[in-house]
Enzyme design. Structure first.
Site, mmCIF file in Angstrom:
data_model
loop_
_atom_site.group_PDB
_atom_site.id
_atom_site.type_symbol
_atom_site.label_atom_id
_atom_site.label_comp_id
_atom_site.label_asym_id
_atom_site.label_seq_id
_atom_site.Cartn_x
_atom_site.Cartn_y
_atom_site.Cartn_z
ATOM 1 N N SER A 143 0.851 -1.192 0.000
ATOM 2 C CA SER A 143 0.000 0.000 0.000
ATOM 3 C C SER A 143 0.885 1.239 0.000
ATOM 4 O O SER A 143 2.035 1.194 0.472
ATOM 5 C CB SER A 143 -0.887 0.004 1.258
ATOM 6 O OG SER A 143 -1.500 1.259 1.438
ATOM 7 N N TYR A 156 -1.465 0.083 10.376
ATOM 8 C CA TYR A 156 -1.558 -0.376 8.993
ATOM 9 C C TYR A 156 -0.285 -0.044 8.220
ATOM 10 O O TYR A 156 0.260 -0.888 7.496
ATOM 11 C CB TYR A 156 -2.774 0.263 8.319
ATOM 12 C CG TYR A 156 -3.014 -0.244 6.915
ATOM 13 C CD1 TYR A 156 -3.474 -1.535 6.697
ATOM 14 C CD2 TYR A 156 -2.789 0.575 5.805
ATOM 15 C CE1 TYR A 156 -3.691 -2.008 5.412
ATOM 16 C CE2 TYR A 156 -3.004 0.119 4.520
ATOM 17 C CZ TYR A 156 -3.458 -1.176 4.326
ATOM 18 O OH TYR A 156 -3.667 -1.647 3.049
#
Length: 245
Positions: A143, A156
């Site tokens: 990501s 995250y």
């Protein structure tokens, strides 16, 4: 056109979003897809979509927080097919957005277990099978959060940075073999995770996961030579990671 006939692909998090459409694209290209996810309904919908595209799939309803079940997966694939040609390690969770010092320990650990430890367990159980392939391809979903490191995205972001580090090390370890390992930054994509992260965003303003999947499957090409790279889907380019001097 990509030809994956006779190839076996494992896709985690295949019941929805990027995993679902990547599995579908792999099947359309001729691969037999082993679809892993916790949500049975989503897997059944995928099975129907693949069948409608004249493809084949094997459904594996499995919680990737169950490490022992992951360990058994490699053995099951070996017994049935004797090899694995393609791994798409897509499964992951966002977790809550919170200041770094405010995460509950169990919440932070859940994000790291799901996003990092389960990915490592998948890698460990299928690596021998990828070496049985004439052109093993591993596609690890990362990501932009691994690099942007926005406030409140600590868990995250840290998990995706760790996944990239694992993939880069693995790519270096396998660079003299037929296995190729690359990471993917899918960019802003119309998924449930994106909606959770950006609740006020109009989903029509971000790319549909089917479009992202069409680009990701290029990394499954047996002719691909790049390894240890980050494929940036929004820019449609392979980027080399910067190494410290």
């Amino acid at each position: 056109m990509l030809d994956l006939n006779g190839r076996i692909a494992l896709v985690t998090g295949a019941s929805r979003g990027i995993g679902y459409f990547t599995a579908l694209e792999l099947a359309k290209a001729g691969a037999h897809v082993i679809a892993v996810a916790r949500t049975v309904g989503g897997l059944e919908e995928l099975d129907d979509a693949i069948a409608a595209a004249n493809g084949t799939t094997t459904l594996v309803p499995q919680d990737l927080m169950d490490m022992k079940a992951i360990d058994k997966l490699g053995g099951a694939i070996a017994e049935r097919w004797g090899k694995l040609d393609i791994l798409v390690a897509n499964a992951g969770i966002l977790g809550p957005l919170s200041p770094v010092g405010h995460f509950e320990a169990k919440t932070f650990e859940k994000v790291m277990t799901m996003n990092v430890t389960s990915t490592w367990r998948i890698i460990r159980t299928v690596e021998p099978l990828l070496h049985k392939s004439d052109a093993g391809r591993a596609i690890i979903l990362s990501s932009g959060a691994a690099h942007n490191c926005r406030p409140f995205w600590g868990a995250y972001s840290a998990s995706k940075a760790a996944v990239e580090a694992l993939a880069r090390c693995w790519a270096g370890e396998t660079q003299n073999t037929a296995v190729r390992v690359n990471c993917v930054n899918p960019g802003a994509t119309r998924t449930a995770m994106r909606a959770q992260a950006m609740p006020g965003e109009d989903p029509e303003t971000v790319v549909h996961p089917s479009e992202v999947a069409q680009k990701i499957v290029k990394l499954a090409d047996p002719a691909l030579q790049e390894t240890g790279m980050l494929y940036d889907v929004p820019q449609d380019v392979m980027k080399a990671f910067q190494h410290p001097q």
